[in-house]
Design a protein around this motif. Structure first.
Motif, PDB file in Angstrom:
ATOM      1  N   VAL A  60      -9.142  -2.710  -0.492  1.00 32.91           N
ATOM      2  CA  VAL A  60      -8.675  -3.952  -1.114  1.00 32.91           C
ATOM      3  C   VAL A  60      -9.698  -5.034  -0.816  1.00 32.91           C
ATOM      4  N   ASN A 113      -7.722  -1.379   5.259  1.00 32.13           N
ATOM      5  CA  ASN A 113      -8.546  -0.486   4.451  1.00 32.13           C
ATOM      6  C   ASN A 113      -8.782   0.857   5.148  1.00 32.13           C
ATOM      7  N   VAL A 157      -7.054  -9.186   0.756  1.00 29.65           N
ATOM      8  CA  VAL A 157      -5.777  -8.757   1.311  1.00 29.65           C
ATOM      9  C   VAL A 157      -4.674  -9.735   0.936  1.00 29.65           C
ATOM     10  N   ASP A 203       0.828  -1.200   0.000  1.00 27.07           N
ATOM     11  CA  ASP A 203       0.000   0.000   0.000  1.00 27.07           C
ATOM     12  C   ASP A 203       0.868   1.258   0.000  1.00 27.07           C
ATOM     13  N   ARG A 236      -5.618   2.697   4.341  1.00 28.45           N
ATOM     14  CA  ARG A 236      -5.615   3.051   2.920  1.00 28.45           C
ATOM     15  C   ARG A 236      -6.505   4.277   2.682  1.00 28.45           C
ATOM     16  N   TYR A 277      -3.664  -9.476  -2.740  1.00 24.98           N
ATOM     17  CA  TYR A 277      -3.021  -8.179  -2.981  1.00 24.98           C
ATOM     18  C   TYR A 277      -1.591  -8.186  -2.453  1.00 24.98           C
TER      19      TYR A 277
END
Length: 409
Positions: free
Chosen positions: A183, A172, A186, A111, A175, A189
């Motif tokens: 996302v 999140n 997770v 991220d 983020r 990602y």
């Protein structure tokens, strides 16, 4: 060029990054390792000449407890690690060319990289956490799959849901604070479609084993030229090669009375014992002159000089033992350790103890396999085939990638 290498985990997660950092330095690049603020890791990175930025809580404070961490503890730790990665990496990577993340589900690293528009690489030291049709996911805190479920695609989807439950809310939330969308998965990602595998291809073959396009570099080894101390040299020289026994950071998982059991099993073969205290806190069971205690030690110098290596099956110890050409006995306890035990047995370079709690007889039987002439010969042969350039390969890929980025700009 500058690279940030991040992990949270035991020594087996930190030392490979030190090896990669040294390899990057040899190519003229700078490297900073973000790692837990444990004294052992600070000393390790200082010895390697690698700058360190503390990340998250001390690992020893989590894993060295008398009992294994509970599921509730995992749900409390996960958001702390996410927050630590956003905070630490956000401060450290401003002028970096890439982030390499390893260790316990490094949610938060990609991220930060995405926000800054720099390269991100996920590296793992085994295949256990990567979706595959060849094996089921390992245990993870959260809602278990229904009893009797055997469809591996379903099991891996349940694994993704457990990762989301552990890390998703915190990830999140952070983020959103930096202007990134949420996302959905997770785990996927974090892994990316092209994770790197920092493991030897003989010990951990990857071809056709996963659903992702894995880049296998070989294990990341940190060269160690420290001599063994005089007292240890004297013990080694006073008789036949001893058996090394160590359980690393497995304080909460090491079998009860394992030191006593191991000493008696070694004596059953007429062997002396080198006992490694480690975070597991092993201690001499008696004052016999056939036993010697060691602390943190240069395994690269020691392992070729012992008769066998009894350990828990961490990726780093398994690789170091295999590279030394010395037979090993793996007593797997958690996580990826059963996998390494199975590979040691399949390759004929040692024995896998079937139960996590050995008896004197069962451990002596496993040692008998390891000490046989056939196993000794196979271990010596395989030791000469283990790759040692994994860190240099990975460093080259990172530097080449950074150079390509410069050309494109």
């Amino acid at each position: 060029m500058r690279f940030v290498l991040a992990t949270w985990g035991s020594r087996g997660d930190v030392e490979p990054l030190a090896g990669l950092a040294v390899a990057l330095q040899e190519l003229g690049a700078e490297a900073t390792v973000c790692a837990p603020p444990d004294d052992d890791f600070e000393a390790l990175l200082a010895r390697a000449g690698v700058p360190m930025a503390p990340l998250g809580p001390s690992v020893k404070s989590v894993v060295a407890a008398p009992k294994p961490p509970s599921g509730q503890a995992a749900f409390e730790l996960a958001p702390r690690l996410v927050a630590a990665r956003f905070q630490t990496l956000g401060a450290v990577v401003q002028d970096a060319d890439a982030i390499v993340a390893t260790g316990l589900m490094p949610a938060g690293a990609r991220d930060v990289a995405d926000k800054l528009g720099i390269r991100y690489v996920l590296a793992c030291f085994h295949l256990g956490g990567i979706p595959s049709q060849h094996f089921s996911p390992g245990a993870r805190p959260g809602t278990p799959s229904p009893e009797g479920e055997t469809d591996r695609r379903v099991l891996w989807q349940h694994d993704a849901e457990r990762v989301n439950a552990l890390y998703g809310p915190s990830l999140n939330s952070h983020r959103a604070e930096i202007g990134l969308p949420p996302v959905e998965s997770v785990r996927d990602y974090v892994l990316t479609e092209h994770p790197w595998l920092a493991a030897d291809p003989i010990l951990c073959p990857s071809k056709g084993m996963t659903d992702l396009d894995v880049v296998q570099t070989g294990a990341w080894l940190l060269p160690d030229d420290r001599p063994l101390h005089d007292e240890l040299e004297a013990f080694l020289g006073a008789g036949e090669p001893p058996v090394y026994v160590g359980f690393g950071s497995m304080a909460a998982y090491a079998p009860k009375d394992i030191a006593r059991t191991a000493i008696d099993a070694c004596r059953a073969h007429g062997r002396r014992v080198l006992l490694s205290r480690g975070w597991a806190g092993l201690d001499l069971a008696d004052e016999g002159r056939d036993c010697f205690m060691v602390g943190e030690i240069n395994q690269q110098a020691l392992f070729p000089r012992v008769a066998a290596i009894v350990h828990h099956g961490g990726a780093g110890t398994t690789t170091a033992a295999a590279r030394s050409g010395t037979p090993q006995v793996v007593v797997p306890l958690i996580a990826d350790q059963p996998y390494w035990a199975s590979r040691v047995a399949a390759l004929g370079i040692g024995a896998a103890h079937e139960r996590a709690t050995p008896t004197v007889d069962s451990l002596a039987a496993a040692l008998g396999i390891a000490l046989s002439s056939e196993t000794q010969a196979q271990a010596a042969k395989t030791g000469g085939e283990i790759t040692t350039d994994g860190a240099r390969v990975a460093a080259g890929l990172l530097v080449d990638g950074a150079m390509e980025g410069v050309k494109k700009v």
